[in-house]
Design a protein around this motif. Sequence first.
Motif, PDB file in Angstrom:
ATOM      1  N   MET A  56      17.270  -5.712 -13.557  1.00 21.17           N
ATOM      2  CA  MET A  56      18.250  -6.029 -12.516  1.00 21.17           C
ATOM      3  C   MET A  56      19.000  -4.769 -12.090  1.00 21.17           C
ATOM      4  SD  MET A  56      19.674  -9.616 -14.073  1.00 21.17           S
ATOM      5  CE  MET A  56      18.584 -11.031 -14.275  1.00 21.17           C
ATOM      6  N   LYS A  57      18.415  -4.047 -11.171  1.00 20.29           N
ATOM      7  CA  LYS A  57      19.040  -2.813 -10.693  1.00 20.29           C
ATOM      8  C   LYS A  57      20.228  -3.102  -9.795  1.00 20.29           C
ATOM      9  CE  LYS A  57      15.734  -0.304 -12.558  1.00 20.29           C
ATOM     10  NZ  LYS A  57      16.012   0.486 -13.780  1.00 20.29           N
ATOM     11  N   ASP A  58      20.169  -4.224  -9.065  1.00 22.12           N
ATOM     12  CA  ASP A  58      21.233  -4.560  -8.124  1.00 22.12           C
ATOM     13  C   ASP A  58      22.472  -5.044  -8.894  1.00 22.12           C
ATOM     14  OD1 ASP A  58      22.114  -5.225  -5.321  1.00 22.12           O
ATOM     15  OD2 ASP A  58      22.316  -7.176  -6.278  1.00 22.12           O
ATOM     16  N   ALA A  59      23.648  -4.493  -8.567  1.00 21.33           N
ATOM     17  CA  ALA A  59      24.872  -4.835  -9.300  1.00 21.33           C
ATOM     18  C   ALA A  59      25.226  -6.306  -9.132  1.00 21.33           C
ATOM     19  CB  ALA A  59      26.023  -3.955  -8.818  1.00 21.33           C
ATOM     20  N   ARG A  60      24.975  -6.860  -7.947  1.00 24.51           N
ATOM     21  CA  ARG A  60      25.304  -8.272  -7.731  1.00 24.51           C
ATOM     22  C   ARG A  60      24.492  -9.157  -8.667  1.00 24.51           C
ATOM     23  NH1 ARG A  60      23.017 -12.406  -5.425  1.00 24.51           N
ATOM     24  NH2 ARG A  60      21.243 -11.136  -4.787  1.00 24.51           N
ATOM     25  N   LEU A  61      23.201  -8.857  -8.793  1.00 26.82           N
ATOM     26  CA  LEU A  61      22.339  -9.657  -9.666  1.00 26.82           C
ATOM     27  C   LEU A  61      22.738  -9.497 -11.134  1.00 26.82           C
ATOM     28  CD1 LEU A  61      19.961 -11.538  -9.235  1.00 26.82           C
ATOM     29  CD2 LEU A  61      18.420  -9.624  -9.667  1.00 26.82           C
ATOM     30  N   ARG A  62      23.053  -8.254 -11.527  1.00 26.97           N
ATOM     31  CA  ARG A  62      23.472  -8.015 -12.916  1.00 26.97           C
ATOM     32  C   ARG A  62      24.745  -8.803 -13.231  1.00 26.97           C
ATOM     33  NH1 ARG A  62      26.159  -2.713 -13.325  1.00 26.97           N
ATOM     34  NH2 ARG A  62      27.821  -4.077 -12.657  1.00 26.97           N
ATOM     35  N   ASN A  63      25.689  -8.841 -12.275  1.00 26.96           N
ATOM     36  CA  ASN A  63      26.922  -9.595 -12.516  1.00 26.96           C
ATOM     37  C   ASN A  63      26.654 -11.095 -12.623  1.00 26.96           C
ATOM     38  OD1 ASN A  63      28.623  -7.378 -12.633  1.00 26.96           O
ATOM     39  ND2 ASN A  63      28.902  -7.326 -10.419  1.00 26.96           N
ATOM     40  N   GLU A  64      25.659 -11.582 -11.863  1.00 30.55           N
ATOM     41  CA  GLU A  64      25.307 -13.000 -11.997  1.00 30.55           C
ATOM     42  C   GLU A  64      24.765 -13.285 -13.398  1.00 30.55           C
ATOM     43  OE1 GLU A  64      26.367 -15.010 -10.116  1.00 30.55           O
ATOM     44  OE2 GLU A  64      26.482 -14.217  -8.099  1.00 30.55           O
ATOM     45  N   MET A  65      24.015 -12.334 -13.949  1.00 29.62           N
ATOM     46  CA  MET A  65      23.507 -12.531 -15.308  1.00 29.62           C
ATOM     47  C   MET A  65      24.664 -12.516 -16.311  1.00 29.62           C
ATOM     48  SD  MET A  65      20.871 -10.249 -17.522  1.00 29.62           S
ATOM     49  CE  MET A  65      21.000 -10.306 -19.301  1.00 29.62           C
ATOM     50  N   LEU A  66      25.641 -11.620 -16.116  1.00 28.68           N
ATOM     51  CA  LEU A  66      26.803 -11.598 -17.006  1.00 28.68           C
ATOM     52  C   LEU A  66      27.560 -12.914 -16.925  1.00 28.68           C
ATOM     53  CD1 LEU A  66      28.111  -7.983 -16.270  1.00 28.68           C
ATOM     54  CD2 LEU A  66      26.783  -8.757 -18.238  1.00 28.68           C
ATOM     55  N   ARG A  67      27.664 -13.478 -15.705  1.00 27.62           N
ATOM     56  CA  ARG A  67      28.336 -14.770 -15.542  1.00 27.62           C
ATOM     57  C   ARG A  67      27.530 -15.881 -16.230  1.00 27.62           C
ATOM     58  NH1 ARG A  67      31.162 -12.629 -11.232  1.00 27.62           N
ATOM     59  NH2 ARG A  67      29.355 -12.185  -9.962  1.00 27.62           N
ATOM     60  N   PHE A  68      26.210 -15.782 -16.119  1.00 24.73           N
ATOM     61  CA  PHE A  68      25.348 -16.764 -16.800  1.00 24.73           C
ATOM     62  C   PHE A  68      25.632 -16.749 -18.307  1.00 24.73           C
ATOM     63  CE2 PHE A  68      21.549 -17.119 -19.404  1.00 24.73           C
ATOM     64  CZ  PHE A  68      21.152 -18.425 -19.144  1.00 24.73           C
ATOM     65  N   LEU A  69      25.668 -15.552 -18.896  1.00 19.70           N
ATOM     66  CA  LEU A  69      25.919 -15.448 -20.336  1.00 19.70           C
ATOM     67  C   LEU A  69      27.307 -15.983 -20.680  1.00 19.70           C
ATOM     68  CD1 LEU A  69      24.454 -11.894 -21.073  1.00 19.70           C
ATOM     69  CD2 LEU A  69      23.428 -14.097 -21.622  1.00 19.70           C
ATOM     70  N   THR A  70      28.303 -15.651 -19.853  1.00 20.54           N
ATOM     71  CA  THR A  70      29.670 -16.117 -20.112  1.00 20.54           C
ATOM     72  C   THR A  70      29.745 -17.635 -20.055  1.00 20.54           C
ATOM     73  OG1 THR A  70      30.528 -14.074 -19.146  1.00 20.54           O
ATOM     74  CG2 THR A  70      32.063 -15.891 -19.378  1.00 20.54           C
ATOM     75  N   THR A  71      29.039 -18.230 -19.079  1.00 21.66           N
ATOM     76  CA  THR A  71      29.028 -19.684 -18.967  1.00 21.66           C
ATOM     77  C   THR A  71      28.443 -20.321 -20.220  1.00 21.66           C
ATOM     78  OG1 THR A  71      28.813 -19.542 -16.584  1.00 21.66           O
ATOM     79  CG2 THR A  71      28.171 -21.614 -17.581  1.00 21.66           C
ATOM     80  N   ARG A  72      27.448 -19.657 -20.801  1.00 15.78           N
ATOM     81  CA  ARG A  72      26.863 -20.175 -22.042  1.00 15.78           C
ATOM     82  C   ARG A  72      27.707 -19.843 -23.271  1.00 15.78           C
ATOM     83  NH1 ARG A  72      21.207 -21.384 -21.454  1.00 15.78           N
ATOM     84  NH2 ARG A  72      21.186 -22.619 -19.539  1.00 15.78           N
ATOM     85  N   GLY A  73      28.750 -19.023 -23.098  1.00 17.99           N
ATOM     86  CA  GLY A  73      29.624 -18.712 -24.226  1.00 17.99           C
ATOM     87  C   GLY A  73      29.281 -17.417 -24.944  1.00 17.99           C
ATOM     88  N   TRP A  74      28.562 -16.480 -24.256  1.00 20.90           N
ATOM     89  CA  TRP A  74      28.132 -15.251 -24.921  1.00 20.90           C
ATOM     90  C   TRP A  74      28.509 -14.034 -24.074  1.00 20.90           C
ATOM     91  CZ3 TRP A  74      26.411 -16.311 -29.665  1.00 20.90           C
ATOM     92  CH2 TRP A  74      25.812 -17.545 -29.910  1.00 20.90           C
ATOM     93  N   THR A  75      28.505 -12.879 -24.717  1.00 15.54           N
ATOM     94  CA  THR A  75      28.662 -11.604 -24.000  1.00 15.54           C
ATOM     95  C   THR A  75      27.565 -10.638 -24.451  1.00 15.54           C
ATOM     96  OG1 THR A  75      30.222 -10.881 -25.714  1.00 15.54           O
ATOM     97  CG2 THR A  75      31.159 -11.774 -23.676  1.00 15.54           C
ATOM     98  N   VAL A  76      27.399  -9.568 -23.670  1.00  9.38           N
ATOM     99  CA  VAL A  76      26.386  -8.560 -23.989  1.00  9.38           C
ATOM    100  C   VAL A  76      26.870  -7.704 -25.164  1.00  9.38           C
ATOM    101  CG1 VAL A  76      25.124  -6.571 -23.076  1.00  9.38           C
ATOM    102  CG2 VAL A  76      25.640  -8.510 -21.590  1.00  9.38           C
ATOM    103  N   HIS A  77      25.944  -7.267 -26.010  1.00 10.17           N
ATOM    104  CA  HIS A  77      26.295  -6.341 -27.093  1.00 10.17           C
ATOM    105  C   HIS A  77      26.650  -4.974 -26.487  1.00 10.17           C
ATOM    106  CE1 HIS A  77      25.918  -3.788 -30.629  1.00 10.17           C
ATOM    107  NE2 HIS A  77      25.936  -4.876 -31.381  1.00 10.17           N
ATOM    108  N   PRO A  78      27.731  -4.334 -26.973  1.00  6.96           N
ATOM    109  CA  PRO A  78      28.131  -3.037 -26.363  1.00  6.96           C
ATOM    110  C   PRO A  78      27.084  -1.948 -26.525  1.00  6.96           C
ATOM    111  CG  PRO A  78      29.383  -3.482 -28.382  1.00  6.96           C
ATOM    112  CD  PRO A  78      28.654  -4.753 -28.034  1.00  6.96           C
ATOM    113  N   GLY A  79      26.194  -2.104 -27.470  1.00  2.37           N
ATOM    114  CA  GLY A  79      25.127  -1.118 -27.602  1.00  2.37           C
ATOM    115  C   GLY A  79      24.068  -1.250 -26.525  1.00  2.37           C
ATOM    116  N   ASP A  80      24.060  -2.377 -25.814  1.00  4.48           N
ATOM    117  CA  ASP A  80      23.060  -2.614 -24.775  1.00  4.48           C
ATOM    118  C   ASP A  80      23.601  -2.357 -23.374  1.00  4.48           C
ATOM    119  OD1 ASP A  80      21.319  -3.410 -26.784  1.00  4.48           O
ATOM    120  OD2 ASP A  80      21.984  -5.502 -26.674  1.00  4.48           O
ATOM    121  N   TRP A  81      24.915  -2.536 -23.197  1.00  4.48           N
ATOM    122  CA  TRP A  81      25.513  -2.335 -21.865  1.00  4.48           C
ATOM    123  C   TRP A  81      27.016  -2.218 -22.000  1.00  4.48           C
ATOM    124  CZ3 TRP A  81      29.059  -5.525 -19.311  1.00  4.48           C
ATOM    125  CH2 TRP A  81      29.328  -5.168 -17.978  1.00  4.48           C
ATOM    126  N   MET A  82      27.590  -1.314 -21.212  1.00  2.00           N
ATOM    127  CA  MET A  82      29.047  -1.217 -21.118  1.00  2.00           C
ATOM    128  C   MET A  82      29.420  -1.106 -19.636  1.00  2.00           C
ATOM    129  SD  MET A  82      30.931  -1.209 -23.930  1.00  2.00           S
ATOM    130  CE  MET A  82      32.357  -0.161 -23.686  1.00  2.00           C
TER     131      MET A  82
END
Length: 473
Positions: free
Chosen positions: A93-119
């Motif tokens: 997901m190079k596009d920032a809009r798409l990446r943010n949708e994935m972050l929202r997807f994870l948040t909706t499920r109750g999770w966040t990205v590991h800081p070693g994978d993305w900051m």
Amino acid sequence: MAEAIYDGLGAVLTRWTMGMAAAPAASMWRDELGAEPAEAELRLLALSSQFLGVVVTAEPPVDLRVLSDIAALALPTVPDATRALVRRNLTTMKDARLRNEMLRFLTTRGWTVHPGDWMPVASDEETPDVYAPWRDWTEMAASAGAAGTRMPDVLSAENWADYWPAVRKAALANLRIRDPDAARVLLEAKLADMGAEERLRLLGLLAIKLSNADAVFLGSLAAADRAPKVRGLAASLLSRLGYGATAGEDVAELARFFEVKSKGLLRRTQVLVAQTLKTPAQAARRRVLFANAEVAAFAAALQVPLDDLPAIWNWGEDLLADVEFVSMVERSGSDPLIAALLDTLERKDVREIQVLFALRSRLDPARRVELAYRALRGGESFQTALRIAGGCGRIDGAIDMRAGVTLTGSLGEAEGGKPAELAAELQALGLIASRTAAIHAMERLGTAGLLRADPRLDMLRLNAALDDSGVKE
């Protein structure tokens, strides 16, 4: 003496790097090394190792700072077993809009990205608020200021400066949800000391639980703030409350692009018809006027009741005008007017994606999902549904809708047709589908001929792997 030995070791290390004997170059230890070549190399190795290990100490750069630990977020990081999937999707997901949708997807499920994978970086305004502490941490790391300030639990006028910007905004938004008056009073006390961009960002939080109690403060900003954008935002929020809408010359000019007509046998039904635009300049002028007008002033200039506007609008005859009108209502219409507009769109079966998308920011997540369902039932693609609902991860039966039938039907010809379009549809499906729907979609796609190991299934695979324990809405 130590400096002379250190300088001499440069030639020694160079010779060893090239596979050559170095004892002849170590003149500072000639007597200690002896005359036998092999023994001299061993003695040189021992002496140089001891010298470098004991005498030479690496000094840190003068600008080295010790940063605070990365803050723990309010939600846990994804399970280790899914981190590889998260990384692969972030890479895709190079596009920032798409990446943010994935972050929202994870948040909706109750999770966040590991800081070693993305900051995030400090300027990532569109990332979910749960990442605000990490945005501030990256700003601390990049700045020359103090790092590691521990922020108080409750935002107040006294500890306002102890917060870094991203967490402060998130804390103010939470305060606005819990206690709208307290948040407004705090903003009144601090707004004058901020720059225009920060004033604009924080003033937008008053849209949360907007009420008549905010009118005096908004009126003062709309009349006297030094930044035009802040004055405009304050005027739009006032308009949502039914204040401050006056029909000036620009609004009167906008109204002249339309005509109220009567229709029907008894001519008792009114309809608001857009005048035919004859030149691109007219279209551009109407767009500018719509972008700056408030819907209450527009109704006043047309001399029609504000509440009647959605019903008498001539939907479907001029798509550009439809989008411009809905955008104006989205920006300056009251909540009841937004509800009336939605009812009208449903009753008149208006399905154009541009029209539905223009309303997105005023709708709660459940209503956006409803509109996404409606778009899918109307034959729109998964990417269109994603634009409306975002990475909601809760649409059931997605693969059974027309977009799913089109998707599975295109698999046989995709490699020679539009593989990029297929990949984008699969990614969007993975972001909007519920977990059950994602599992079902993978089975259906496998039956249709897509290999289970196909990397384009990564988002669906991640969806199917994450439980729904975090869904709260």
